[in-house]
Write a protein that holds these residues in place. Structure first.
Motif, PDB file in Angstrom:
ATOM      1  N   VAL A  63      54.827  28.498 -11.320  1.00  0.00           N
ATOM      2  CA  VAL A  63      54.732  29.939 -11.103  1.00  0.00           C
ATOM      3  C   VAL A  63      53.852  30.600 -12.153  1.00  0.00           C
TER       4      VAL A  63
ATOM      5  N   ILE B  60      50.173  35.078  -0.721  1.00  0.00           N
ATOM      6  CA  ILE B  60      50.876  35.709  -1.834  1.00  0.00           C
ATOM      7  C   ILE B  60      52.325  35.225  -1.873  1.00  0.00           C
ATOM      8  N   TYR B  61      52.963  35.248  -0.720  1.00  0.00           N
ATOM      9  CA  TYR B  61      54.358  34.815  -0.655  1.00  0.00           C
ATOM     10  C   TYR B  61      54.488  33.363  -1.072  1.00  0.00           C
TER      11      TYR B  61
ATOM     12  N   MET C  15      61.819  38.131  -0.797  1.00  0.00           N
ATOM     13  CA  MET C  15      61.237  37.748  -2.079  1.00  0.00           C
ATOM     14  C   MET C  15      62.019  38.291  -3.267  1.00  0.00           C
TER      15      MET C  15
ATOM     16  N   GLY D  81      53.402  32.734  -4.826  1.00  0.00           N
ATOM     17  CA  GLY D  81      54.295  33.380  -5.765  1.00  0.00           C
ATOM     18  C   GLY D  81      55.702  32.810  -5.747  1.00  0.00           C
ATOM     19  N   PHE D  82      56.144  32.314  -4.607  1.00  0.00           N
ATOM     20  CA  PHE D  82      57.558  31.969  -4.502  1.00  0.00           C
ATOM     21  C   PHE D  82      57.837  30.520  -4.156  1.00  0.00           C
TER      22      PHE D  82
ATOM     23  N   VAL E 160      48.109  35.212  -7.845  1.00  0.00           N
ATOM     24  CA  VAL E 160      48.836  36.050  -6.889  1.00  0.00           C
ATOM     25  C   VAL E 160      48.419  37.506  -7.074  1.00  0.00           C
ATOM     26  N   TYR E 161      48.330  37.925  -8.344  1.00  0.00           N
ATOM     27  CA  TYR E 161      47.894  39.301  -8.583  1.00  0.00           C
ATOM     28  C   TYR E 161      46.491  39.524  -8.026  1.00  0.00           C
TER      29      TYR E 161
ATOM     30  N   MET F  50      60.050  41.120   4.160  1.00  0.00           N
ATOM     31  CA  MET F  50      59.424  40.411   3.042  1.00  0.00           C
ATOM     32  C   MET F  50      60.032  40.810   1.702  1.00  0.00           C
TER      33      MET F  50
ATOM     34  N   VAL G 276      54.597  42.640   1.537  1.00  0.00           N
ATOM     35  CA  VAL G 276      54.589  41.374   0.812  1.00  0.00           C
ATOM     36  C   VAL G 276      54.178  41.621  -0.644  1.00  0.00           C
TER      37      VAL G 276
ATOM     38  N   PHE H 218      56.499  40.785  -3.766  1.00  0.00           N
ATOM     39  CA  PHE H 218      56.101  39.865  -4.828  1.00  0.00           C
ATOM     40  C   PHE H 218      56.183  40.541  -6.193  1.00  0.00           C
ATOM     41  N   LEU H 219      55.823  41.835  -6.234  1.00  0.00           N
ATOM     42  CA  LEU H 219      55.973  42.549  -7.510  1.00  0.00           C
ATOM     43  C   LEU H 219      57.451  42.645  -7.888  1.00  0.00           C
TER      44      LEU H 219
ATOM     45  N   LEU I 209      58.530  38.930  -8.906  1.00  0.00           N
ATOM     46  CA  LEU I 209      57.886  38.280 -10.045  1.00  0.00           C
ATOM     47  C   LEU I 209      57.713  39.210 -11.237  1.00  0.00           C
TER      48      LEU I 209
ATOM     49  N   ARG J 198      67.529  38.221  -9.270  1.00  0.00           N
ATOM     50  CA  ARG J 198      67.007  38.974  -8.114  1.00  0.00           C
ATOM     51  C   ARG J 198      68.197  39.592  -7.402  1.00  0.00           C
TER      52      ARG J 198
ATOM     53  N   ARG K  16      50.707  32.884 -11.141  1.00  0.00           N
ATOM     54  CA  ARG K  16      50.905  34.332 -11.196  1.00  0.00           C
ATOM     55  C   ARG K  16      49.610  35.141 -11.189  1.00  0.00           C
TER      56      ARG K  16
END
Lengths: 767, 558
Positions: free
Chosen positions: B517, B507-508, A695, B511-512, B524-525, A691, A516, A520-521, A524, A616, B521
């Motif tokens: 956002v 996190i998911y 994402m 973040g999404f 989330v980090y 995941m 995950v 996410f990295l 985002l 993406r 952000r």
């Protein structure tokens, strides 16, 4: 054993007054028994637990199979009771039959306008209503609207029509369900005049939707009339007025036999006595267009025609036993034309009845030899075909939940049958083949499982998802395999042991990183970064190896003294600053490169040359998922290389081969099965990863391998859709099938890899 | 050169490069998360500058935190619809800065890009402050005066200290309100629900006599009425507290000079980062980090802390290890010590090992279908029939999440334990048997204790995997916002049927799925950092235990 020495009070006094340190015989006996019992207990306890755990794991397979299996079970129809159709006198005739959703009440419509609600259990009459019939007139035509509208229209020989709609009121007195049926007359209490000239209505078509009511009729002399009705309720007085608008349709050569009107009031079809279906565009009542005709059969005529749920596809049955599906397809000029889509298995006799199912694209067909068939349009499947009655099968009614059917023969004898037909919409061809969906111009692979309305045709082709899965895995492997394998060879064979002790755990830590976080990295951070610095990504690919080689060559030219500073096996450390420098340089140069080569905006440039770019995309997924599989491949491949017996490599070196020649000639051939199995393990992981793809892609189910577009994978699709689908539905089971496919795929790949590895281990030990 | 090429050295260097790249990527990734995650809590300087509109020559004041900068070609900027001075040509680059200007309630957008070209010099006014609020995100501006019931109580010199004191009071009141809402009101509504179920059960019962039914219904009604009274009392109490928290109002000016009134009860924290000393900054940093770890989330998870997520993750993982450890260890012992070795066992062993490589989502599908719908549905029908159709165990829940993860990590524990058992020298085993010990005595008193570290390793690896797994949890029991913790003071204390929050899913989700956002952000980090640290620590522990173990047996077998 312990308790003997620790319990002095148990010691016995031996004969002669001396204390014996040994336990007595019976104590030893007891002890032995207890130990044997413990031994047995532990043996069976562990056995049961162990077998239980293995069974629990095996159950995953069994359970997934059990959820998937019902999809491929064929349908069954079991007659349970038989009685003559209630409410229809011997000199009268049955013209329509229907069922409500709890299978409790059936409804029969007779020629004389009697509407009878009866208990399906035994045929006992619950209530009767009468449709308004004009005096001195007889019914000359009957038509029904789309199944779930429950509307039936009668046409009379004096040019008038009546419309009745079935309504069911539910209540729960004493916690028991009670259904109160009613017959509503939406067009008023009396008959409505369709033909002002009073000609008999020979053929009738009706459609009722929330947009209004359309009724079309063909008079005895072949004129086609179409009337639209709009109910207006005055808000102040509550008075209902009915607005009628009647037009005459252009005539065609032939005699009308059946009329169908779609639910959006755009298309009208008329079947004639020459086996043709004529197509009208009725979108604008003031200028109705005749769009031509299609020939359904050359020998005979269309004996029955019905709309499927959604009123897009029509099914035509012919006198020579054909069952064919048609729907309008939009041509390039914007005009619609009726296209022949598919055929269903042929019947021996003429088709006597076609009954669409309520909430899916299935339908029941009866022929004049008493055969009943059940088909599904989207899946192109014939799920049931059997003779149910002697003589012609005159009429079928199906329950709105597809669990019961009423089958009527020519003598008005009714059979109540239980229907088990849960997943006609799924077939191998609908899952894996191209399917021609309604409204599309050609057969295609599409995954679009849900929409907001019941009329939607679910499109469940697993192909886009499978292609997406393979695409994601392919790009991930493209990125990961070279890095991981080369890294493994270096780490295992060239790297100094001290460094190896640091590097290996570091890369293995990567494996434990939650995906995950990688996802996410990727979504985002990496995706916007790649989008903003596309030139950097590609220039890194190009420059990095060149820079490394240049540095390596320069290093080899350096005086011995300097080179001694870094011993053999530390090359990787020396390269770190080079890599960082190249990376920084590429990123810094990225905007300039964009200006020089790509008109200032590489993304726009790509779009201009016709490449679709999503933020993406597969590139981002490839990097992120590649990152996730590198440790898997690296760690297994490194083991394989490291465990190549030393005497082989030393022999090669002793014979004068260089270190690299030894790698190519001895190490790689020996370790290649291990490296192959490492790649397979990595592939297995990439295929199932959820995941990251969820994402880092847009999750659009598309079918291509474009690096700059996203994809939807099997796993991400499950994660997105499974919680939102109804338990036990076809969609639910298809998702289970997707899971089973994933399970089987990874299991097979991993098992192969494992077997290869075990073989290799054996070979090493024998070398 | 040719000779150098022939020696194969270039290939060796390329291979070395591959390792170096891999290592740089790992460290870079962890570094990235660490830097981004940790820097969020540092009280960043508040900058003030003027942005001039080139056409009008007028300026707008901007006050905020600098987030990041970007240099892009003019063309990219133009294509993206960013206004660029027309005199710039194709080949030029523009730099722009992302400023967090907060004040979502005033300006509508709390993050904005400003091109560098139109900026005046950046200032750092010492009295600029940032307020963390319970709603509407952060506020950036300058404090002017403090009002109590409309009267000015502090202005100028003493304003800041007075404000801090009153914010503390507001926080105190807020905690009190929350305590009442959560605990006391929660208890009452739970009892009401119980009464409702009792009533329904009675009405459905066909055997009950009419008088008894009437009596029971009367009793339920009177109890309900007394609960209503209690609830009324609490409501009044809450009203008093709410009014009290609205007593103080801070008047502050925003970037444009406009005056804004902010209810002090809405403020969580006030900081003037520009006038803080280093020590002060460190203190603020620690305080903020602690708040992040120990607070509940606010504003659709885009602000506040992650305590429920940490708590949920830990509870779920603990429950999972309680399930997985005995079964995993027993299965491994069975496979290694008791089962008949042969081709079938080899097949089973390979299968079990391979289950570790099966995609986790498959376990999720199994968990949802089997545990939640089949098992949970049956439990509901058997024991909670009163509450149907609203499910108790028949919906995603803590217990199902734990069970699913237990199944998922079972292979990990089995593999690790088996490895440990296999490493024990046979001499040890034979010695024990030779002394007359039975097989089970040898096993439990000699072999298993020696293999304990291996089991520990397996457990830790299992926990590390479970803590990071998200995909199956999305199906079987994790939600974006759980109203209650899975463990609390009301019976039966551990609520297996509750849904939980989870770090990975957080996190998911943030973040999404979050509406804001940019604001989410940094959180989330930070969340990712907490998770990464947790998992790396667990893995390191496992690796070091394993290494020490290997040393020990090397010594033992010598």
């Amino acid at each position: 054993m312990n308790d003997i020495s620790q319990s002095p009070e148990r010691r016995q006094i031996a004969p002669g007054g001396r204390r014996s340190l040994l336990p007595s015989t019976e104590q030893r006996e007891r002890l032995r028994k207890r130990r044997a019992f413990k031994d047995h207990f532990s043996r069976y306890g562990i056995g049961i637990a162990g077998v239980g755990v293995v069974a629990a794991l095996a159950m995953i397979f069994v359970y997934l199979f059990s959820e998937v299996a019902p999809m491929f079970r064929s349908a069954s129809v079991d007659p349970q009771a038989s009685y003559s159709v209630p409410g229809v006198e011997t000199d009268d005739a049955l013209v329509h039959l229907s069922l409500e959703r709890y299978n409790q009440l059936g409804t029969s419509f007779s020629q004389r306008g009697n509407v009878t609600f009866f208990e399906t259990d035994d045929g006992a009459i619950r209530t009767q209503f009468e449709l308004p019939i004009p005096e001195d007139a007889t019914t000359s035509a009957v038509a029904t609207g789309v199944a779930n509208a429950n509307a039936v229209a009668y046409g009379f020989d004096n040019g008038q029509v009546s419309l009745g709609v079935l309504e069911y009121a539910l209540s729960y007195p004493d916690n028991q369900r009670h259904i109160e049926p009613d017959l509503a007359l939406p067009l008023g209490d009396g008959p409505i005049t369709l033909d002002e000239q009073g000609r008999a209505i020979e053929v009738l078509g009706v459609q009722v939707s929330d947009r209004g009511t359309y009724i079309a009729g063909a008079t005895e002399d072949g004129e086609l009339l179409l009337a639209s009705f709009e109910r207006n309720e005055n808000l102040m007085t509550g008075e209902v007025t009915l607005e009628q608008d009647t037009v005459t349709l252009p005539a065609f050569d032939g005699e009308p036999r059946h009329i169908l009107i779609d639910g959006r009031f755009r298309h009208l079809y008329v079947a004639d006595d020459g086996g043709r279906i004529h197509h009208y565009d009725i979108g604008n009542l003031n200028s109705v267009d005749y769009l031509g005709a299609v020939q359904v059969t050359d020998q005979g005529q269309v004996t029955k025609m019905a709309y499927l749920n959604g009123t897009v596809s029509l099914i035509a049955g012919t006198s020579d036993g054909q069952v064919r599906q048609y729907f309008p397809v939009r041509q390039s000029g914007g005009q619609h034309s009726l296209e022949h889509v598919r055929d269903f298995s042929r019947y021996q006799g003429a088709i006597t009845h076609i009954e669409p199912e309520y909430n899916r694209r299935g339908f029941l067909v009866g022929d004049d030899q008493g055969y009943l068939g059940i088909h599904h349009a989207t899946a192109g499947q014939d799920v049931f075909h059997r003779q149910m009655v002697e003589g012609p099968l005159s009429r079928v009614a199906v329950s709105p939940v597809n669990s019961m059917a009423l089958i009527v023969d020519e003598n008005a004898q009714l059979q109540r049958a239980e229907v088990r037909n849960h997943h006609p919409d799924i077939s191998l061809s609908s899952l894996w083949g191209k399917v021609w969906y309604e409204g599309r111009s050609e057969p295609r692979y599409i995954w679009q499982s849900t929409a907001s309305t019941d009329e939607f045709e679910p499109k469940m082709s697993l192909m886009p998802l499978t292609i997406g899965t393979l695409k994601a895995a392919f790009y991930a492997m493209l990125f990961a395999t070279p890095l991981a394998l080369m890294g493994a060879v270096y780490t295992a064979y060239f790297m100094s042991p001290r460094l190896r002790g640091k590097v290996k755990p570091t890369i293995e830590i990567m494996e434990a990183l939650p995906t995950v976080i990688l996802g996410f990295l990727a979504g985002l951070w990496l995706a916007p970064f790649v989008e903003g610095s596309l030139p950097a990504v590609f220039s890194v690919l190009l420059l990095m190896p060149l820079a490394m080689l240049a540095f390596a060559y320069a290093w080899s030219r350096l005086p011995e003294r300097v080179r001694r500073l870094a011993p053999d096996g530390w090359e990787a450390v020396l390269l770190v600053p080079v890599i960082l420098l190249v990376g920084w340089f590429c990123v810094a140069m990225s905007p300039h490169l964009e200006i020089w080569l790509f008109d200032g905006n590489m993304r726009q440039w790509l779009t201009d040359i016709g490449i679709v770019y999503d933020q993406r995309n597969a590139l981002v997924v490839g990097i992120a998922m590649g990152f996730a599989v590198i440790p898997t491949i690296f760690s297994i491949a490194e083991d394989a290389v490291f465990n190549v017996p030393r005497h082989l490599t030393q022999g090669s070196l002793a014979l004068g081969a260089t270190r690299w020649q030894t790698v190519l000639g001895v190490v790689l051939p020996t370790a290649s099965p291990g490296m192959f199995s490492a790649v397979m393990m990595g592939f297995g992981r990439a295929v199932g990863e959820t995941m990251i793809v969820l994402m880092a892609t847009g999750n659009s189910p598309i079918m291509n391998f474009n690096l700059f577009e996203g994809m939807r994978t099997l796993s991400a699709n499950i994660a997105v859709e499974l919680t939102e689908t109804a338990v036990g539905s076809s969609h639910f089971r298809v998702l289970f099938l997707a899971a089973l496919v994933l399970l089987a795929m990874t299991f097979v790949v991993n098992t192969l890899a494992e077997i290869i590895r075990q073989r290799l281990r054996k070979r090493y030990s024998s070398l | 050169m040719k000779q150098w090429y022939k020696s194969g050295a270039p290939w060796i260097w390329l291979n070395a490069g591959a390792v170096a790249i891999s290592v740089i990527m790992v460290l870079g990734l962890i570094g990235l998360i660490a830097v981004r995650g940790l820097s969020h809590f540092w009280p960043a300087e508040i900058v003030e500058f003027q942005v001039g509109d080139p056409e009008l020559g007028l300026g707008t004041m901007v006050v905020g935190e600098h987030v990041r900068s970007q240099t892009i070609p003019v063309q990219v900027a133009r294509d993206a619809g960013i206004s660029v001075p027309p005199e710039l040509g194709e080949g030029d680059l523009v730099t722009r800065h992302l400023i967090k200007q907060g004040n979502r309630d005033v300006t509508g957008r709390d993050f904005a890009w400003y091109p560098e070209l139109q900026m005046s010099q950046w200032q750092t006014p010492p009295d600029a402050m940032v307020l963390e609020r319970r709603e509407w995100g952060d506020f950036f501006g300058y404090p002017l005066r403090l009002l109590e019931d409309g009267e000015v109580v502090a202005e100028g010199e003493g304003l800041w200290d007075e404000l801090q004191a009153r914010i503390d009071r507001g926080n105190e009141l807020f905690r009190e309100i929350r305590r009442i809402e959560r605990r006391d009101v929660g208890v009452i509504s739970e009892r009401m629900e119980e009464l409702r179920l009792q009533q329904r059960g009675l009405q459905r019962d066909p055997d009950i006599a009419p008088e008894a039914l009437a009596d029971a219904l009367d009793r339920i009604e009177s109890e309900g009425a007394s609960l209503q009274d209690e609830f009324q009392v609490l409501r009044e109490e809450l009203d008093v507290l709410r009014r009290a928290s609205q007593r103080d109002v801070l008047v502050a000016s925003v970037a444009g000079g406009e005056e804004v009134e902010i209810n002090v009860g809405e403020i969580v924290r006030a900081v003037q980062p520009n006038s803080l000393s280093l020590g002060g900054k460190v203190a603020a940093y620690v305080q903020q980090f602690w708040a992040f770890v120990s607070d509940e989330p606010r504003e659709a998870n885009t602000a506040g802390g992650i305590f429920p997520a940490i708590f949920g993750t830990v509870t779920m993982v603990l429950l999972m290890s309680l399930i997985v450890s005995p079964f995993g260890v027993l299965a491994a012992i069975y496979l290694r010590e008791y089962a008949k070795q042969g081709p079938l066992l080899r097949l089973i062993r390979i299968s079990v090992y391979n289950l570790a490589g099966v995609p986790s989502i498959v376990y999720g599908v199994f968990g949802l279908g089997f545990f939640v719908y089949t098992l949970g549905g049956s439990i509901d029908e058997l024991f909670y029939a009163d509450r149907l159709p609203s499910p108790t165990f028949g919906s995603p829940a803590l217990i199902w999440a734990s069970l699913t993860l237990a199944l998922l990590t079972l292979p990990v524990v089995i593999v690790s334990t088996e490895e440990g058992l296999a490493r024990i020298p046979s001499s040890v085993r034979q010695g024990s048997l030779a002394l007359g010990a039975t097989k089970s005595e040898t096993l439990w008193k000699v072999v298993v204790p020696l293999a304990t570290p291996a089991m520990m390793t397996g457990m830790i690896l299992a926990i590390a995997r479970a803590a990071g797994e998200v995909a199956p949890l999305m199906l079987v029991g994790v939600v974006k916002l759980a109203p209650t913790l899975p463990v609390d003071g009301s019976f039966p204390f551990v609520h297996l049927d509750r849904q939980i929050m989870h770090l990975g899913f957080h996190i998911y989700d943030v973040g999404f799925q979050s509406p804001n956002v940019e604001a989410a952000r940094p959180l989330v980090y930070a969340t990712a950092l907490v998770l990464v640290i947790l998992i790396i620590v667990l893995n390191m522990t496992a690796i070091s235990i394993r290494n020490r173990l290997r040393e020990r047996y090397r010594a033992a077998s010598d």
